[in-house]
Enzyme design. Structure first.
Site, short mmCIF file in Angstrom:
data_model
loop_
_atom_site.label_atom_id
_atom_site.label_comp_id
_atom_site.label_asym_id
_atom_site.label_seq_id
_atom_site.Cartn_x
_atom_site.Cartn_y
_atom_site.Cartn_z
N LYS A 38 10.75 -58.19 26.62
CA LYS A 38 10.66 -57.60 25.27
C LYS A 38 10.73 -55.97 25.16
O LYS A 38 10.84 -55.40 24.37
CB LYS A 38 9.50 -58.08 24.59
N TYR A 47 -14.62 -56.40 31.83
CA TYR A 47 -13.63 -56.64 31.11
C TYR A 47 -14.36 -56.39 29.69
O TYR A 47 -15.58 -56.78 29.44
CB TYR A 47 -12.88 -58.15 30.92
N ALA A 91 3.98 -59.52 35.01
CA ALA A 91 4.20 -57.98 35.12
C ALA A 91 3.75 -57.28 34.00
O ALA A 91 4.25 -56.25 33.57
CB ALA A 91 5.51 -57.49 35.64
#
Length: 329
Positions: free
Chosen positions: A221, A53, A214
């Site tokens: 939005k 990451y 998801a």
């Protein structure tokens, strides 16, 4: 914040886990620390990261997320349950990836250095590496546990049959067993209800699902058209993956239907989506993410809003087609 046990272990964790995948890419260190502060304020003490990451940032950013988390944990490490992962590529050499004994033992040391700690509570294999014998990987994880560098071990993105084989081989050889699994799971991706979740429940394996919203689709939005810049759907080389997973007409149509159900239930779509994940009997703690501290509010509310059985049944029926989505997507 409610608490639960991590599978059949004696380890107590918060009912939500904070994911950190975008720290160092979508949000820089000050914003990342503000998100960590907000999560802690809400009672979240379970943190998940990985050596690769921020995902999608490219080789120059590998390890940056662990560094950000490690800086925040200085002086308060023992107040948090810390999980990280290995397997993904972390360097230019051919052996800087995978489940080989060499890479696992190198990777845990590198993660501990970045995280500024002597141990992690949960060390996970981020994906399955078919080039390494399973026993070699399990024996390496056992070494990590026996050396005190991790308390428990788990896997992420493994199909059910691989998890079952791993459980059996660890039992047979007397090795540290698989404590947890980390699959993708949400209202728009229910494939693992057919095998992995029943296996985990029966074997007492903790389930820490990622993507409960998801990638932001289940906040409601997003609109059809080009994905907005600065979101999970456009950042780095992971943007294309998220578009392939969720940016389709069928998903947008499902989200519109779900918005109506959420309105009738008197809650936000995001709260309803996380609450639905929490309602599954196999789930330990969904991994929630954020690029702003205020985005955590809806997920935190889900813990305080247990889903009624009739609402869960309605959502199960409405999204039944998502039980057959290709797991490779």
């Amino acid at each position: 914040m409610q608490r639960t046990q991590l599978g059949r272990t004696g380890l107590s964790v918060s009912r939500l886990c904070l994911g950190t995948m975008t720290f160092g890419l979508q949000c820089e260190e000050p914003q990342s620390h503000a998100i960590l502060d907000k999560a802690a304020e809400g009672g979240i003490d379970f943190l998940d990261t990985a050596d690769v990451y921020p995902l999608g940032g490219g080789g120059n950013t590998v390890g940056r997320t662990e560094e950000i988390v490690g800086n925040w944990l200085v002086g308060k490490r023992h107040d948090y349950i810390l999980a990280t992962k290995c397997v993904g590529r972390t360097g230019r050499r051919r052996w800087d990836q995978g489940m080989s004994r060499k890479h696992i033992l190198d990777a845990i040391d590198a993660s501990l250095k970045r995280l500024q700690t002597d141990y992690v509570d949960l060390y996970q294999l981020h994906s399955y590496d078919p080039t390494t014998p399973l026993d070699e990987a399990l024996e390496a994880l056992d070494t990590v546990v026996k050396s005190g560098k991790a308390r428990y071990v788990g896997v992420s993105n493994w199909p059910a049959y691989k998890v079952a084989r791993g459980v059996g081989r660890a039992e047979l050889k007397g090795l540290a067993g698989i404590t947890s699994v980390q699959p993708r799971y949400n209202l728009l991706f229910r494939t693992f209800e057919r095998d992995l979740l029943p296996l985990a429940h029966e074997e007492g394996i903790g389930v820490i699902p990622y993507n409960p919203l998801a990638g932001g689709m289940l906040t409601g939005k997003h609109q059809k058209g080009a994905p907005p810049q600065g979101t999970r759907f456009t950042l780095g080389d992971a943007g294309a993956r998220y578009q392939e997973r969720y940016w389709h007409d069928r998903e947008f149509e499902a989200v519109e239907a779900l918005k109506g159900v959420a309105a009738e239930a008197g809650m936000s779509l995001a709260t309803m989506a996380v609450s639905w994940v929490l309602a599954h009997k196999a789930i330990t703690a969904p991994i929630i993410g954020a690029s702003k501290p205020e985005q955590l509010a809806d997920s935190l509310a889900a813990v305080e809003s247990p889903m009624a059985a009739d609402l869960k049944a309605k959502l199960d029926d409405l999204t039944h087609e998502w039980r057959s989505v290709d797991a490779e997507r």
